[in-house]
Scaffold this motif. Structure first.
Motif, PDB file in Angstrom:
ATOM      1  N   GLU A 179      15.763   6.393  -0.904  1.00  0.00           N
ATOM      2  CA  GLU A 179      15.178   6.465   0.446  1.00  0.00           C
ATOM      3  C   GLU A 179      15.329   7.905   0.914  1.00  0.00           C
ATOM      4  N   TYR A 180      14.528   8.780   0.352  1.00  0.00           N
ATOM      5  CA  TYR A 180      14.761  10.210   0.598  1.00  0.00           C
ATOM      6  C   TYR A 180      14.071  10.713   1.861  1.00  0.00           C
ATOM      7  N   LEU A 181      13.187   9.902   2.457  1.00  0.00           N
ATOM      8  CA  LEU A 181      12.509  10.330   3.688  1.00  0.00           C
ATOM      9  C   LEU A 181      12.981   9.499   4.872  1.00  0.00           C
ATOM     10  N   GLY A 193       2.875  29.007  -3.578  1.00  0.00           N
ATOM     11  CA  GLY A 193       2.246  29.577  -4.770  1.00  0.00           C
ATOM     12  C   GLY A 193       3.059  29.402  -6.034  1.00  0.00           C
ATOM     13  N   LEU A 194       4.301  28.955  -5.892  1.00  0.00           N
ATOM     14  CA  LEU A 194       5.143  28.738  -7.081  1.00  0.00           C
ATOM     15  C   LEU A 194       5.193  27.275  -7.497  1.00  0.00           C
ATOM     16  N   VAL A 195       4.511  26.411  -6.751  1.00  0.00           N
ATOM     17  CA  VAL A 195       4.506  24.989  -7.110  1.00  0.00           C
ATOM     18  C   VAL A 195       3.636  24.797  -8.359  1.00  0.00           C
ATOM     19  N   ALA A 238       0.833  -1.219   0.000  1.00  0.00           N
ATOM     20  CA  ALA A 238       0.000   0.000   0.000  1.00  0.00           C
ATOM     21  C   ALA A 238       0.859   1.256   0.000  1.00  0.00           C
ATOM     22  N   MET A 239       0.266   2.340  -0.451  1.00  0.00           N
ATOM     23  CA  MET A 239       0.903   3.659  -0.365  1.00  0.00           C
ATOM     24  C   MET A 239      -0.112   4.684   0.110  1.00  0.00           C
ATOM     25  N   LEU A 240       0.396   5.696   0.789  1.00  0.00           N
ATOM     26  CA  LEU A 240      -0.457   6.821   1.185  1.00  0.00           C
ATOM     27  C   LEU A 240      -0.633   7.749   0.000  1.00  0.00           C
ATOM     28  N   VAL A 241      -1.817   8.339  -0.095  1.00  0.00           N
ATOM     29  CA  VAL A 241      -2.028   9.344  -1.120  1.00  0.00           C
ATOM     30  C   VAL A 241      -2.790  10.525  -0.518  1.00  0.00           C
ATOM     31  N   ALA A 242      -2.390  11.724  -0.905  1.00  0.00           N
ATOM     32  CA  ALA A 242      -3.132  12.923  -0.460  1.00  0.00           C
ATOM     33  C   ALA A 242      -3.821  13.508  -1.692  1.00  0.00           C
ATOM     34  N   GLY A 243      -3.245  14.536  -2.325  1.00  0.00           N
ATOM     35  CA  GLY A 243      -3.862  15.113  -3.527  1.00  0.00           C
ATOM     36  C   GLY A 243      -3.663  14.256  -4.772  1.00  0.00           C
ATOM     37  N   GLY A 244      -2.636  13.414  -4.737  1.00  0.00           N
ATOM     38  CA  GLY A 244      -2.383  12.519  -5.870  1.00  0.00           C
ATOM     39  C   GLY A 244      -1.689  13.183  -7.048  1.00  0.00           C
ATOM     40  N   THR A 245      -1.359  14.467  -6.934  1.00  0.00           N
ATOM     41  CA  THR A 245      -0.797  15.153  -8.109  1.00  0.00           C
ATOM     42  C   THR A 245       0.616  14.683  -8.431  1.00  0.00           C
ATOM     43  N   ASP A 246       1.293  14.162  -7.446  1.00  0.00           N
ATOM     44  CA  ASP A 246       2.609  13.582  -7.704  1.00  0.00           C
ATOM     45  C   ASP A 246       2.458  12.076  -7.931  1.00  0.00           C
ATOM     46  N   LEU A 247       1.675  11.448  -7.090  1.00  0.00           N
ATOM     47  CA  LEU A 247       1.612   9.983  -7.110  1.00  0.00           C
ATOM     48  C   LEU A 247       0.900   9.434  -8.350  1.00  0.00           C
ATOM     49  N   ILE A 258       4.292  26.232 -14.891  1.00  0.00           N
ATOM     50  CA  ILE A 258       4.019  24.854 -14.472  1.00  0.00           C
ATOM     51  C   ILE A 258       5.225  24.067 -13.974  1.00  0.00           C
ATOM     52  N   ASP A 259       6.433  24.461 -14.304  1.00  0.00           N
ATOM     53  CA  ASP A 259       7.555  23.539 -14.101  1.00  0.00           C
ATOM     54  C   ASP A 259       8.003  23.358 -12.650  1.00  0.00           C
ATOM     55  N   PHE A 260       8.592  22.170 -12.423  1.00  0.00           N
ATOM     56  CA  PHE A 260       9.293  21.886 -11.174  1.00  0.00           C
ATOM     57  C   PHE A 260      10.514  22.805 -11.072  1.00  0.00           C
ATOM     58  N   ALA A 268      -5.302  20.950  -5.927  1.00  0.00           N
ATOM     59  CA  ALA A 268      -5.412  19.557  -5.472  1.00  0.00           C
ATOM     60  C   ALA A 268      -4.229  19.149  -4.600  1.00  0.00           C
ATOM     61  N   GLY A 269      -3.049  19.649  -4.919  1.00  0.00           N
ATOM     62  CA  GLY A 269      -1.840  19.221  -4.211  1.00  0.00           C
ATOM     63  C   GLY A 269      -1.819  19.747  -2.781  1.00  0.00           C
ATOM     64  N   THR A 270      -1.302  18.930  -1.885  1.00  0.00           N
ATOM     65  CA  THR A 270      -1.292  19.294  -0.462  1.00  0.00           C
ATOM     66  C   THR A 270       0.128  19.622   0.006  1.00  0.00           C
ATOM     67  N   LEU A 271       0.180  20.239   1.195  1.00  0.00           N
ATOM     68  CA  LEU A 271       1.476  20.539   1.800  1.00  0.00           C
ATOM     69  C   LEU A 271       2.218  19.272   2.190  1.00  0.00           C
ATOM     70  N   GLY A 272       1.467  18.318   2.793  1.00  0.00           N
ATOM     71  CA  GLY A 272       2.098  17.054   3.184  1.00  0.00           C
ATOM     72  C   GLY A 272       2.685  16.361   1.971  1.00  0.00           C
ATOM     73  N   GLY A 273       1.911  16.329   0.891  1.00  0.00           N
ATOM     74  CA  GLY A 273       2.389  15.711  -0.348  1.00  0.00           C
ATOM     75  C   GLY A 273       3.598  16.440  -0.894  1.00  0.00           C
ATOM     76  N   ASN A 274       3.600  17.743  -0.734  1.00  0.00           N
ATOM     77  CA  ASN A 274       4.733  18.514  -1.242  1.00  0.00           C
ATOM     78  C   ASN A 274       5.993  18.240  -0.436  1.00  0.00           C
TER      79      ASN A 274
HETATM   80  C1  LIG Z   1       2.941  18.996 -13.942  1.00  0.00           C
HETATM   81  C2  LIG Z   1       3.394  18.958 -12.515  1.00  0.00           C
HETATM   82  C3  LIG Z   1       4.169  19.982 -12.037  1.00  0.00           C
HETATM   83  C4  LIG Z   1       4.586  19.975 -10.709  1.00  0.00           C
HETATM   84  N1  LIG Z   1       5.384  20.991 -10.292  1.00  0.00           N
HETATM   85  C5  LIG Z   1       5.823  20.989  -9.003  1.00  0.00           C
HETATM   86  C6  LIG Z   1       6.644  22.035  -8.511  1.00  0.00           C
HETATM   87  O1  LIG Z   1       6.934  22.987  -9.227  1.00  0.00           O
HETATM   88  N2  LIG Z   1       7.122  21.978  -7.250  1.00  0.00           N
HETATM   89  C7  LIG Z   1       6.799  20.947  -6.436  1.00  0.00           C
HETATM   90  O2  LIG Z   1       7.247  20.960  -5.305  1.00  0.00           O
HETATM   91  N3  LIG Z   1       5.986  19.950  -6.852  1.00  0.00           N
HETATM   92  C8  LIG Z   1       5.483  19.951  -8.103  1.00  0.00           C
HETATM   93  N4  LIG Z   1       4.669  18.933  -8.525  1.00  0.00           N
HETATM   94  C9  LIG Z   1       4.406  17.801  -7.642  1.00  0.00           C
HETATM   95  C10 LIG Z   1       3.155  17.878  -6.804  1.00  0.00           C
HETATM   96  O3  LIG Z   1       2.090  18.433  -7.541  1.00  0.00           O
HETATM   97  C11 LIG Z   1       3.318  18.692  -5.554  1.00  0.00           C
HETATM   98  O4  LIG Z   1       4.531  18.397  -4.931  1.00  0.00           O
HETATM   99  C12 LIG Z   1       2.171  18.470  -4.575  1.00  0.00           C
HETATM  100  O5  LIG Z   1       2.328  19.286  -3.477  1.00  0.00           O
HETATM  101  C13 LIG Z   1       2.090  17.047  -4.071  1.00  0.00           C
HETATM  102  O6  LIG Z   1       1.035  16.964  -3.154  1.00  0.00           O
HETATM  103  P1  LIG Z   1      -0.094  15.849  -3.261  1.00  0.00           P
HETATM  104  O7  LIG Z   1      -1.011  16.075  -2.132  1.00  0.00           O
HETATM  105  O8  LIG Z   1      -0.723  15.862  -4.580  1.00  0.00           O
HETATM  106  O9  LIG Z   1       0.806  14.556  -3.078  1.00  0.00           O
HETATM  107  P2  LIG Z   1       0.525  13.052  -3.477  1.00  0.00           P
HETATM  108  O10 LIG Z   1       0.731  12.889  -4.948  1.00  0.00           O
HETATM  109  O11 LIG Z   1      -0.762  12.600  -2.934  1.00  0.00           O
HETATM  110  O12 LIG Z   1       1.695  12.366  -2.704  1.00  0.00           O
HETATM  111  C14 LIG Z   1       3.055  12.581  -2.987  1.00  0.00           C
HETATM  112  C15 LIG Z   1       3.887  11.632  -2.170  1.00  0.00           C
HETATM  113  O13 LIG Z   1       3.803  11.967  -0.810  1.00  0.00           O
HETATM  114  C16 LIG Z   1       3.238  10.932  -0.037  1.00  0.00           C
HETATM  115  N5  LIG Z   1       2.349  11.593   0.900  1.00  0.00           N
HETATM  116  C17 LIG Z   1       1.374  12.490   0.584  1.00  0.00           C
HETATM  117  N6  LIG Z   1       0.816  12.975   1.699  1.00  0.00           N
HETATM  118  C18 LIG Z   1       1.424  12.395   2.732  1.00  0.00           C
HETATM  119  C19 LIG Z   1       1.296  12.498   4.128  1.00  0.00           C
HETATM  120  N7  LIG Z   1       0.415  13.331   4.670  1.00  0.00           N
HETATM  121  N8  LIG Z   1       2.087  11.729   4.911  1.00  0.00           N
HETATM  122  C20 LIG Z   1       2.997  10.893   4.370  1.00  0.00           C
HETATM  123  N9  LIG Z   1       3.182  10.765   3.062  1.00  0.00           N
HETATM  124  C21 LIG Z   1       2.401  11.510   2.237  1.00  0.00           C
HETATM  125  C22 LIG Z   1       2.570  10.005  -1.004  1.00  0.00           C
HETATM  126  O14 LIG Z   1       2.592   8.676  -0.560  1.00  0.00           O
HETATM  127  C23 LIG Z   1       3.434  10.181  -2.232  1.00  0.00           C
HETATM  128  O15 LIG Z   1       4.572   9.384  -2.147  1.00  0.00           O
HETATM  129  C24 LIG Z   1       4.213  18.918  -9.847  1.00  0.00           C
HETATM  130  C25 LIG Z   1       3.435  17.895 -10.354  1.00  0.00           C
HETATM  131  C26 LIG Z   1       3.006  17.904 -11.667  1.00  0.00           C
HETATM  132  C27 LIG Z   1       2.160  16.783 -12.170  1.00  0.00           C
END
Ligand SMILES: Cc1cc2nc3c(=O)[nH]c(=O)nc-3n(C[C@H](O)[C@H](O)[C@H](O)COP(=O)(O)OP(=O)(O)OC[C@H]3O[C@@H](n4cnc5c(N)ncnc54)[C@H](O)[C@@H]3O)c2cc1C
Ligand code: SF4
Lengths: 802, 325
Positions: free
Chosen positions: B195-197, B97-99, B29-38, B229-231, B107-113
């Motif tokens: 193993e970045y965390l 605001g620059l993410v 299993a994996m944790l998911v918050a906003g899912g924008t990265d996962l 949009i870029d990272f 959709a993306g969360t702080l925890g996910g970030n």
């Molecule tokens: C096109 C594009 C551009 C992007 N640009 C940027 C950028 O410029 N800068 C940037 O920083 N990011 C960027 N992102 C990545 C992402 O959108 C953000 O980092 C966002 O904040 C991730 O949050 P999330 O809630 O969607 O994370 P998720 O996708 O839900 O999760 C990301 C990871 O964190 C873990 N996780 C999430 N929440 C928790 C929690 N509460 N506890 C433990 N583990 C957790 C998940 O298991 C997963 O491994 C980009 C993504 C896309 C698709």
């Protein structure tokens, strides 16, 4: 041609007829189509850039539940290609793969996941061959074997060589006070349409129907017939609502043929939608091109002779390449008057996704080079580059050294507009700020068809019955708005509103042939055909109404505002049907012969050229090398703008795309693979990254365009790219002689300047190419505007090709 | 299109329950918050879980004595627009605001970030692409394609908010099956692309505490190709305390130049006690840039990125100094 007043629909800005459907999500794109019992198809693609296929084992894949059919190259052995001279592609390769992404096998299954799993389960055994990844490598003798061994009789990977000399080059250079050489590189890039390619086929009662996101229903029709060995009357191709092409959907593609074959084999509809990554592999985008210029000028900057060499990296297949290589050189002469011109071009095969036509097709590379080359010449002579360019502008209604016929030409007007609006002459002079100016021209449709024939390029039918008017045309609206233009032309002639014209387009069962949405040809060619058909229909309606009104002089019957004479349009339809029975009229358009008396003269002629001029304002940071575009001013000679809203949309789209090519887009390869086949990593500007664009439309009323109209889809992209480089020079005093201008390249150029080296970054040399003896062509008389039979008759007397 | 693998989706009621379930299911299993990265990563088969555990909605942004407490499910858009953060910790709001892009920030969360996966352009590719080039260490393979001689993965820490959290001396709350623990944000990361965390995989990052010390000025400067949009391909976070124009304390951290958000204490310490003039800024930036080791696995060239680290640090220092305390 008489220009009607503007009370009708021509010249008015109507929003697109299908705008609402697209915004509300009601438009049915190919991927939205779902038929009962439909299967999903996935294509297994090569995972090596250059390899022989030793074996394909699909037995495990066939056993997966949900898999209905699997085909390989053995099932589709007939090769095809868009040009008759380049039938070098297979829908599925049986013996050899030539780039990562080359199609090898295809699966039809109950859903996409199953089809993907089956692809993963197919075992392909490869014998790896040395990949050829650059122009330089391709010019050498092949290590193992040439990439296209059966389409080239050579040991190297040269696909096409062309060499021409128009006029007396030696005399031209002898007359020059100053001669300069430059080398440039234009990087490859791709179209990046929002909609991925998608096709769905159904085979019922011995008839195949294919819905596809294509720009060329007719050519897809031909390719399906050839490869599937079905007569064309058993195949129906329907252009689905289109989500963007830009030249990327102008070839027949493997997935279109594959779904046809799978539908025939399974008796069920089959759909294939490419992933974004696969779109990067389907490609057919801009050829990476090296360019070498040598030009002689007089002291005051007049061109006396020009010698251009180009080398194009074609990727693994021919596509439009045999034409693309010409386009890097032929259109140089329709903007600048070049009295003696030598052009040599080569296109090579490499183990990359095939290149082809992207917006501007071959001409952006040549345009980039010539604009920067002239800038450098001007600076060297101590002259103003804008002035040098202006001194060399072609004259309206003249013939170029390579026999191209220029008619209406608004270069001077376009130039004046952008210079004035941008305040170019009074621009702020400060390190880091600059403006650049460039011009361009583009064809309003190619003068010759892709496969040789004497038939019309566009055919239109207009039908009128008791329910109103309908226009039938094979033209495919790919987002440029060609449907709207056809409706406006018919509406103008019939005196009704565009929304009251029904349109049936891009359906090979229902509509007469139009060659397709490429080469900026639809408004000009289908527009002229529609105009002819609609005028014929108008004449019938007027005749019937006059008869009913007892009026003898047809001129007395007014048409417009939804009325014909004293009747409403609907009443007129009833009257005319009562009088004549079933009513249908036709129109067709075929450009006259324009090209000169030499082999290869078919590439470049067009019944009319559009012209553009642009000024780009940049901030270029000498510390970071980052270039930011502040604003773009662009003027476009559209001839006559049938719908200004659509024209401005096309111009802005071209500017945006040009900025992407100038500053970031790169079809880069690493270790034999496309480096970043995704929308995030392949950098292209979004609308948030696009600066303000100010557009001016210049109307020169072309004598042959419908109502005087010319093209808008491609030309406006062209001047933007060199104008950015020129602006960077203006800002920092250094040249980036290639695309894209990345910050690092700017810093490298600044570094070279600081070290006392030539203040530039770019290619140093041009490779040795065995171009061979040129075809020598005597120039025509510059005021000889004859075309068609008259021109051909004259060939007898003119000493043409030696 | 690229499809998600078939997944089971669980919605536990609390962070603790999420952690309990996650521990039970282990690597399945994996944790998911906003899912924008996962989600994009799952489409590319960079992970192969069978089950996703939704991080439940946690408290929002609360102003407390001495700072702010933010629930991990606060979205980036909420953090960027929060008036309190904008006033007291503008550098943090700025980073959020620059993410990425506006829809992704919704959709993306702080925890996910803070937990966002490390990136590499040999790795953020489809399964087929990675199979063609040969799999790498981080997923399915044996070698690093960027640094073939190296035994480790150099994928790039790409979070924009993490370096700001570091310079603020933030604390993160980790919730496990048995309850919560607090660790400094700097202790959350390891210098390892894989193993970045430095937390148990099942632990839920439930909250982040951001101290807002009076007089601290913050700024974040991000370098990327497209502002839309870029990272990040380099970034600098600064927390600066001034007395007049004399630096009392300064912390600087970098994004996207290592496998972890990289704090550069030497540069901050160098500035302490100095007048913050151009000369000092240049010298500090020089020091800050030294440990940055960008490799050829992101957008643009690593030579250029290395040069730009100094520039973003200078810009961040200048921006922080220009802020009102
Ligand atoms: C096109 C594009 C551009 C992007 N640009 C940027 C950028 O410029 N800068 C940037 O920083 N990011 C960027 N992102 C990545 C992402 O959108 C953000 O980092 C966002 O904040 C991730 O949050 P999330 O809630 O969607 O994370 P998720 O996708 O839900 O999760 C990301 C990871 O964190 C873990 N996780 C999430 N929440 C928790 C929690 N509460 N506890 C433990 N583990 C957790 C998940 O298991 C997963 O491994 C980009 C993504 C896309 C698709
Ligand atoms: S740094 Fe090396 S191991 Fe890590 S993801 Fe990139 S290529 Fe793979």
């Amino acid at each position: 041609m008489t220009v009607p007043d503007r009370t009708g629909s021509v010249g008015r800005s109507y929003p697109r007829l299908d705008g609402s459907a697209k915004v509300r999500g009601q438009a049915v794109y190919a991927d939205d189509i779902a038929l009962p019992r439909m299967l999903h198809c996935k294509i297994l693609r090569a995972q090596a850039p250059h390899a022989r296929i030793l074996s394909i084992d699909a037995s495990a894949a066939r056993r997966l539940p949900g898999v209905v059919a699997i085909i390989t190259g053995r099932d589709l052995p007939i090769r095809f290609g868009i040009l008759p001279v380049s039938q070098d592609e297979a829908a599925l390769e049986e013996h050899k793969v030539r780039y990562v992404g080359d199609p090898v096998a295809a699966v039809a299954a109950v859903d996409e996941e199953t089809a993907a799993a089956a692809c993963e389960a197919i075992e392909v055994e490869y014998e790896l061959l040395t990949p050829v990844m650059t122009i330089e490598e391709a010019l050498k003798e092949a290590t193992d074997e040439p990439i296209q061994e059966s389409f080239s009789r050579r040991r190297d990977n040269i696909h096409r060589l062309v060499s021409y000399e128009f006029g007396d080059l030696e005399a031209g250079f002898a007359a020059a006070d100053h001669v300069r050489e430059d080398v440039f590189f234009f990087q490859g890039n791709t179209h990046l349409p929002m909609e991925q390619h998608s096709a769905i086929a159904s085979h019922v009662d011995g008839r195949l129907t294919l819905w596809s996101s294509t720009q060329v229903v007719h050519y897809v029709h031909r390719a399906l017939s050839r490869v599937l060995e079905l007569p064309m009357n058993r195949i129906r191709v329907i252009g689905a609502v289109h989500g963007g092409g830009f030249g990327g959907k102008t070839d027949p593609f493997a997935h279109e043929i594959v779904v046809g074959k799978l539908a025939m084999l399974t008796g069920r509809p089959v759909k294939c939608t490419l992933t974004r990554e696969e779109v990067f592999y389907a490609h057919r985008g801009r050829h990476p091109t090296l360019l070498w210029y040598r030009t002689g000028v007089t002291r005051d900057g007049r061109i006396t002779a020009m010698h251009l060499r180009t080398a194009l990296d074609g990727g693994a297949y021919g596509s439009y390449g045999a034409a693309s290589v010409f386009y890097t050189g032929t259109l140089q002469t329709v903007t600048y008057d070049i009295p003696a011109y030598k052009f040599e071009g080569v296109r090579v095969y490499t183990n990359k996704a095939p290149c082809g036509p992207k917006r501007g097709h071959g001409t952006p590379q040549g345009r980039f080079g010539i604009e920067l080359h002239l800038e450098k010449i001007a600076h060297e002579l101590g002259l103003d580059p804008v002035e040098v360019k202006r001194r060399n502008f072609v004259k309206p209604f003249s013939r170029t050294v390579n026999w191209l016929r220029v008619t209406s030409c608004g270069l001077e007007e376009c130039t004046a507009k952008v210079l004035e609006a941008s305040g170019y002459a009074q621009r702020e002079r400060r390190t880091g700020h600059g403006m650049g100016f460039a011009i361009s021209a583009y064809m309003s449709g190619a003068g010759t068809a892709i496969y040789w024939n004497d038939m019309p390029h566009s055919e239109v039918q207009v039908k009128v019955d008791r329910t109103g008017a309908t226009v039938y045309c094979g033209a495919m609206d790919i987002g440029q708005g060609s449907d709207m233009v056809l409706a406006q032309i018919a509406a103008e002639e019939l005196g009704i509103e565009p929304r009251d014209v029904r349109l049936v387009t891009a359906d090979t069962d229902l509509t007469p042939v139009d060659l397709g949405s490429y080469s900026s040809r639809v408004t000009f060619m289908a527009g002229n055909a529609a105009l002819e058909a609609a005028r014929k229909m108008r004449a019938l309606l007027v005749e019937a109404v006059a008869d009913r009104m007892g009026v003898a002089d047809l001129e007395e019957i007014d048409v417009g505002g939804g009325r014909i004479g004293e009747f409403s349009f609907e009443e007129a339809c009833v009257i005319a049907t009562t009088r004549f029975g079933a009513l249908s009229t036709t129109g067709s358009y075929k450009p006259p012969r324009i090209g000169g008396p030499f082999k290869g003269s078919g590439v470049g002629p067009s019944p009319a050229y559009s012209y553009s001029a642009a000024v780009v304002d940049v901030e270029a940071d000498p510390r970071t090398g980052i270039v930011t575009v502040g604003k773009v001013w662009i003027a476009h000679d559209i001839g006559r703008s049938i719908n200004p809203l659509l024209v401005v949309g096309q111009v802005e789209g071209g500017v945006y795309m040009g900025l992407g090519e100038a500053l970031m887009e790169e079809q880069e390869y690493r270790k034999g693979l496309h480096k970043w086949p995704s929308m995030l990593e392949y950098k292209s500007p979004t609308f948030l990254d696009t600066p303000p664009i100010e557009t001016f439309l210049v109307e020169t009323i072309d004598p042959e365009g419908p109502y005087g109209a010319k093209e808008a889809g491609q030309g406006p992209l062209l001047p933007v790219i060199p104008a950015v480089n020129a602006a960077v020079f203006d800002a920092l005093g250094v040249w980036v002689d290639e695309t894209p201008i990345t910050p690092e390249k700017v810093l490298r150029a600044l570094d070279a300047k600081a070290k006392g080296k030539p203040p530039r970054h770019g290619p140093r040399s041009f490779p040795a190419v065995p171009y061979g003896e040129p075809i020598r062509v005597d120039p025509p008389a510059r005021d000889d505007l004859r075309v068609g039979a008259e021109l051909e008759a004259a060939f007898g007397q003119t000493p043409g090709a030696h | 299109m690229l499809r998600l693998p078939r997944l089971r989706y669980l919605r536990p009621a609390s962070a603790q329950e999420a952690a309990t379930v996650a521990e039970d299911l282990g690597t399945r299993a994996m944790l998911v918050a906003g899912g924008t990265d996962l989600f994009p990563n799952l489409k590319r088969r960079q992970f192969d879980p069978e089950i996703l555990i939704q991080v439940p909605s946690l408290p929002g942004i609360v102003k407390e004595a001495g700072g702010f407490s933010l629930g991990a499910t606060v979205t980036l858009a909420q953090a960027a627009a929060d008036p309190g953060l904008q006033v007291f910790l503008p550098g943090f709001a700025e980073a959020a605001g620059l993410v990425s892009s506006p829809p992704l920030r919704n959709a993306g969360t702080l925890g996910g970030n803070l937990c966002v996966d490390t990136r590499c352009n040999y790795y953020n590719q489809s399964h087929e692409w990675r199979k063609s080039i040969g799999f790498c260490l981080k997923k399915d393979g044996e070698i690093c394609l960027v640094a073939p001689g190296s035994p480790r993965c150099w994928a790039v820490s790409s979070s924009d908010t993490a370096p700001v959290a570091l310079v603020l001396g933030a604390t993160v709350e980790l919730t496990g099956p048995e309850g919560s623990r607090m660790i400094p944000a700097s202790a959350l990361y390891r210098d390892d692309g894989m193993e970045y965390l430095a937390k148990e995989p099942y632990e839920v990052l439930s909250a982040i505490q951001l101290p807002a010390e009076p007089g601290v000025r913050t700024a974040y400067v991000k370098l990327r190709r497209r502002g839309s949009i870029d990272f990040p391909i380099a970034g600098a976070a600064v927390a600066l305390k001034l007395d007049g124009d004399i630096v009392v304390s300064c912390r600087i951290a970098l994004s996207a130049v290592a496998s972890h958000p990289l704090e550069v204490p030497g540069a901050g310490e160098f500035l302490a006690g100095k007048r913050l003039d151009q000369e000092a800024i240049t010298a500090a930036a020089e020091l800050a840039a030294k440990p940055a080791k960008p490799l050829d696995n992101t957008d643009l060239t690593h030579f250029w990125r290395k040069k730009m680290v100094r520039v973003v640090v200078e810009q961040a220092l200048a921006a922080a100094a220009a802020r009102s305390a």
